[in-house]
Design an enzyme around this catalytic site. Structure first.
Site, PDB file in Angstrom:
ATOM      1  N   GLU A 170      -7.050   6.499  13.269  1.00 57.26           N
ATOM      2  CA  GLU A 170      -7.715   7.148  12.164  1.00 57.26           C
ATOM      3  C   GLU A 170      -8.621   8.435  12.617  1.00 57.26           C
ATOM      4  O   GLU A 170      -9.770   7.835  13.203  1.00 57.26           O
ATOM      5  CB  GLU A 170      -8.103   6.435  10.971  1.00 57.26           C
ATOM      6  CG  GLU A 170      -7.288   5.269  10.481  1.00 57.26           C
ATOM      7  CD  GLU A 170      -6.239   5.842   9.969  1.00 57.26           C
ATOM      8  OE1 GLU A 170      -6.300   6.537   9.021  1.00 57.26           O
ATOM      9  OE2 GLU A 170      -5.090   5.280  10.305  1.00 57.26           O
ATOM     10  N   THR A 196       4.344   1.897  15.143  1.00 59.83           N
ATOM     11  CA  THR A 196       4.918   2.410  16.255  1.00 59.83           C
ATOM     12  C   THR A 196       4.462   1.590  17.691  1.00 59.83           C
ATOM     13  O   THR A 196       5.206   1.302  18.350  1.00 59.83           O
ATOM     14  CB  THR A 196       4.581   3.745  16.363  1.00 59.83           C
ATOM     15  OG1 THR A 196       5.147   4.404  14.950  1.00 59.83           O
ATOM     16  CG2 THR A 196       5.153   4.360  17.425  1.00 59.83           C
ATOM     17  N   THR A 208       0.776  -1.306   0.226  1.00 61.72           N
ATOM     18  CA  THR A 208      -0.157   0.081   0.065  1.00 61.72           C
ATOM     19  C   THR A 208       0.893   1.334  -0.100  1.00 61.72           C
ATOM     20  O   THR A 208       1.940   1.334   0.805  1.00 61.72           O
ATOM     21  CB  THR A 208      -1.007  -0.238   1.229  1.00 61.72           C
ATOM     22  OG1 THR A 208      -0.160   0.209   2.563  1.00 61.72           O
ATOM     23  CG2 THR A 208      -1.915  -1.011   1.169  1.00 61.72           C
TER      24      THR A 208
END
Length: 296
Positions: free
Chosen positions: A268, A92, A37
Site C-alpha cells: 500500500e 499474487t 470487500t
C-alpha cells in the site's frame, strides 16, 4: 466454539475452492461468517462488525494488501477487544503468508486460520496512523511492485515482479534521504530501502533475511550503489557481504528526504518527506503454524 469472520477480497468471491473450504468448516459445526470487500474501507467496517458477532478470529482472505487492511483495522480496536488474525493467502505474491509457512492450499490454510495456535506478533507503525505487518519498501523496488501490470501478475505470480524489474533497469533512480535510529545514522542515495518485520517482499525475495515478527525489532536494509546489477542484486537477496548493502536492526527509525519518496507498506503506497517508523511489540494475536520461521 467461538465464531470466526472471513473477510474475503472481492476478486476471490467466486473462487470455488474457497466456497468448498468454507462449507467444510461449517459442516464441522463451526460458525464462520463471510463478508466480501469491494472497495477500500470495507475491511475496517467488517472488523468493527466483528464485535457484534462475538467473533474471536478475523481471517484476511486475499493478498498482502488485504492482510494489511485487516491488521490495520484490528489496531483501531481496544487491545482487550481485538480478535485474533487468521490468514487465507489468495494474492499474487503472498509474501507474509509464505514467510510464515502458512499453507497455500486453500483448505489447509482456512483450517489453520480457524483452529491454529494464536501467537502474539509485532506490527510496525508509520507516522502514528499507518501500519505494516510484513515490510515497507522504498526506491526501485517500490516502483516495480506498483507498476507491474495486473495481467503479468495474474499469469506469472510473484516472479512477475522480478521480470518487470529486469525490463525497467534503464529507469533506475535513487532516493536521497537521511535515516537514523538507535546507534544508527546514515545519509545518501538509496536505490532500494527495505524495512522488514517479515523477511521477504516482491514475490519471495529475501530482502530482510534476519527479521522476526516477535522480537520487538525491525531489519533495515539499504542498497546504495547504482553500478549494481546483476551482481549486487544477487548480493542483496542471497545474503553475501557487499559494501553497497547496509544493514541495521532497530526498534524505530526516522527517515527524512528533501523530496517526496514513496514507501509501499505491504504493497500500500504512502508518500511523504518524513517517516517515523516504530515496532509495536506483541500488538496482535495471529494464528500461525508451529514451524513458522518468522518466530524467534
Amino acid at each position: 466454539m467461538p465464531h470466526t469472520l472471513l473477510i474475503l477480497n472481492g476478486k476471490e468471491s467466486g473462487n470455488p475452492e474457497v466456497r468448498e473450504a468454507v462449507k467444510n468448516v461449517r459442516d464441522e459445526g463451526l460458525t464462520l461468517h463471510v463478508r466480501i470487500t469491494w472497495e477500500h474501507g470495507d475491511a475496517k467496517r467488517y472488523v468493527e462488525e466483528a464485535a457484534t458477532l462475538a467473533v474471536s478470529t478475523v481471517i484476511a482472505g486475499g493478498g498482502d494488501g488485504t492482510i494489511n487492511e485487516v491488521a490495520t483495522a484490528l489496531m483501531s480496536l481496544p487491545a482487550d477487544k481485538r480478535p485474533c488474525l487468521g490468514i487465507l493467502p489468495l494474492g499474487t505474491a503472498n509474501d507474509f503468508a509464505t514467510g510464515c509457512n502458512i499453507p497455500l492450499q486453500i483448505e489447509n490454510a482456512l483450517q489453520l486460520a480457524v483452529k491454529g495456535r494464536a501467537v502474539a506478533i509485532d506490527l510496525a507503525q508509520v507516522n502514528g496512523e499507518h501500519y505494516f505487518i510484513n515490510m515497507a519498501t522504498g526506491g526501485f523496488g517500490t516502483r516495480i511492485t506498483t507498476e507491474t501490470p495486473d495481467k503479468l501478475k495474474a499469469a506469472l505470480g510473484g516472479v512477475s515482479y522480478f521480470i518487470h524489474g529486469l525490463m525497467r533497469l534503464d529507469a533506475l533512480k535513487a532516493d536521497s534521504c537521511k535515516i537514523h535510529g538507535p546507534d544508527f545514522h546514515w545519509s545518501g542515495d538509496a536505490l532500494v530501502i527495505g524495512i522488514g518485520n517479515g523477511k521477504q517482499a516482491g514475490g519471495g525475495q529475501l530482502l530482510c533475511p534476519d527479521a522476526l515478527i516477535n522480537d520487538g525489532l525491525m531489519q533495515l536494509r539499504l542498497l546504495t550503489a547504482k553500478e549494481l546489477l546483476p551482481a549486487v542484486l544477487s548480493t542483496l537477496f542471497n545474503g553475501e557481504k557487499n559494501k553497497n548493502v547496509i544493514d541495521a536492526t532497530v526498534p524505530w527509525l526516522d527517515i527524512t528526504a528533501p523530496n517526496d519518496i514513496t514507501f509501499n507498506l505491504d504493497g500500500e503506497p504512502l508518500s511523504g518527506r518524513h517517516f517515523h517508523i516504530e515496532i509495536l511489540p506483541h500488538a496482535i494475536q495471529c494464528r500461525l503454524p508451529p514451524n513458522c520461521p518468522l518466530l524467534g
